[in-house]
Enzyme design. Structure first.
Site, PDB file in Angstrom:
ATOM      1  N   HIS A 124       0.830  -1.202   0.000  1.00 19.37           N
ATOM      2  CA  HIS A 124       0.000   0.000   0.000  1.00 19.37           C
ATOM      3  C   HIS A 124       0.867   1.254   0.000  1.00 19.37           C
ATOM      4  O   HIS A 124       0.534   2.244  -0.670  1.00 19.37           O
ATOM      5  CB  HIS A 124      -0.919  -0.003   1.221  1.00 19.37           C
ATOM      6  CG  HIS A 124      -2.131  -0.854   1.061  1.00 19.37           C
ATOM      7  ND1 HIS A 124      -2.061  -2.232   1.002  1.00 19.37           N
ATOM      8  CD2 HIS A 124      -3.455  -0.532   0.955  1.00 19.37           C
ATOM      9  CE1 HIS A 124      -3.290  -2.716   0.879  1.00 19.37           C
ATOM     10  NE2 HIS A 124      -4.151  -1.717   0.837  1.00 19.37           N
ATOM     11  N   HIS A 152       1.445  -3.527   9.286  1.00 16.41           N
ATOM     12  CA  HIS A 152       2.858  -3.492   8.954  1.00 16.41           C
ATOM     13  C   HIS A 152       3.641  -2.870  10.100  1.00 16.41           C
ATOM     14  O   HIS A 152       3.076  -2.260  11.014  1.00 16.41           O
ATOM     15  CB  HIS A 152       3.112  -2.666   7.682  1.00 16.41           C
ATOM     16  CG  HIS A 152       2.660  -3.336   6.424  1.00 16.41           C
ATOM     17  ND1 HIS A 152       3.416  -4.299   5.782  1.00 16.41           N
ATOM     18  CD2 HIS A 152       1.533  -3.184   5.693  1.00 16.41           C
ATOM     19  CE1 HIS A 152       2.765  -4.703   4.711  1.00 16.41           C
ATOM     20  NE2 HIS A 152       1.618  -4.045   4.632  1.00 16.41           N
TER      21      HIS A 152
END
Length: 266
Positions: free
Chosen positions: A169, A211
């Site tokens: 992303h 993440h």
């Protein structure tokens, strides 16, 4: 009357019981919304002075990375401190997913009113596929496990990958933001909107505990550099037409040669 020793023993029992209940409560909370995976235990980052300085520095930086990532994961699940805004953060996260970007790019490419617009959308589609390829290669080489996710999150089963470094992303947000700023954005308000969107998408990966901080930071740098590669490999509409015409000519010549050989044999 009870003796002083019996009173001390009773007080110790009460303290031990309260400690045990608090530990049990902490374990329950941790089991419902655990951030770190089973492989990332605090003992894994123990440092010995006999190790090389590079290893000590790397372990120290990884420990800071894990600590900061845990602090930022305030929307990891519904029981998190900011779990109430989790649906909104997930909506921002989905805006950076590759599926809506590919669908929107292909639709705009097919519905383009000018050759210049179609050329831009064509290169954006190629840039998105290039981003998918490069991120997949790096993730396969590094193989860093993603943080443990909420098991009740059904969508994470389909959209969350096994490896986390780098954040796809983040790379996509940085690459698309720089692409839009260079090709389409011509006002200051749109510049703020595009840059703010890229920052929010990257931040959503940390707030949702998808993440680590280093994954997102490296992903932003990687996506920013990817646009330079896209510029070098820019495909013009005339070049694409020439390529397609060349391929059609080759196929026509092969078909004609095949028919000529068939007639000659007969």
């Amino acid at each position: 009357m009870s003796s002083p020793s019996s009173r001390r023993n009773s007080c110790r029992g009460v303290v031990r019981g309260s400690r045990a209940s608090s530990e049990c409560h902490v374990r329950r909370r941790g089991s419902s919304c655990s951030y770190f995976s089973s492989g990332a235990q605090p003992g894994d980052f123990s440092v010995r002075l006999s190790q090389p300085i590079f290893t000590i520095t790397l372990r120290f930086l990884l420990a800071i990375d894990l600590w900061l990532s845990k602090r930022l994961g305030v929307c990891a699940c519904e029981e998190s401190p900011c779990g109430s805004i989790r649906p909104l953060v997930r909506l921002v996260e989905f805006s950076g997913h590759v599926i809506p970007w590919l669908i929107g790019t292909v639709y705009t490419l097919l519905r383009g009113e000018s050759v210049a617009e179609q050329e831009i959308m064509l290169n954006l589609a190629l840039a998105l596929m290039l981003d998918l390829l490069l991120v997949r290669v790096v993730k396969t080489l590094v193989r860093r496990r993603m943080p443990a996710q909420n098991r009740s999150d059904i969508l994470s089963t389909f959209f969350v990958e096994r490896y986390s470094f780098p954040s796809g992303h983040a790379t996509r947000a940085a690459m698309c933001a720089r692409f839009l700023l260079a090709q389409l954005v011509d006002t200051a308000s749109m510049w703020v909107l595009v840059v703010g969107w890229a920052a929010l998408v990257s931040l959503s990966r940390l707030l949702l505990a998808r993440h680590y901080v280093t994954d997102v930071g490296f992903g932003l740098a990687m996506g920013y550099c990817q646009y330079s590669l896209v510029e070098r490999l820019w495909v013009t509409w005339d070049c694409l037409q020439d390529l397609l015409l060349m391929r059609l000519t080759e196929r026509f010549n092969r078909a004609y040669d095949g028919l000529w050989l068939a007639d000659w044999k007969h």
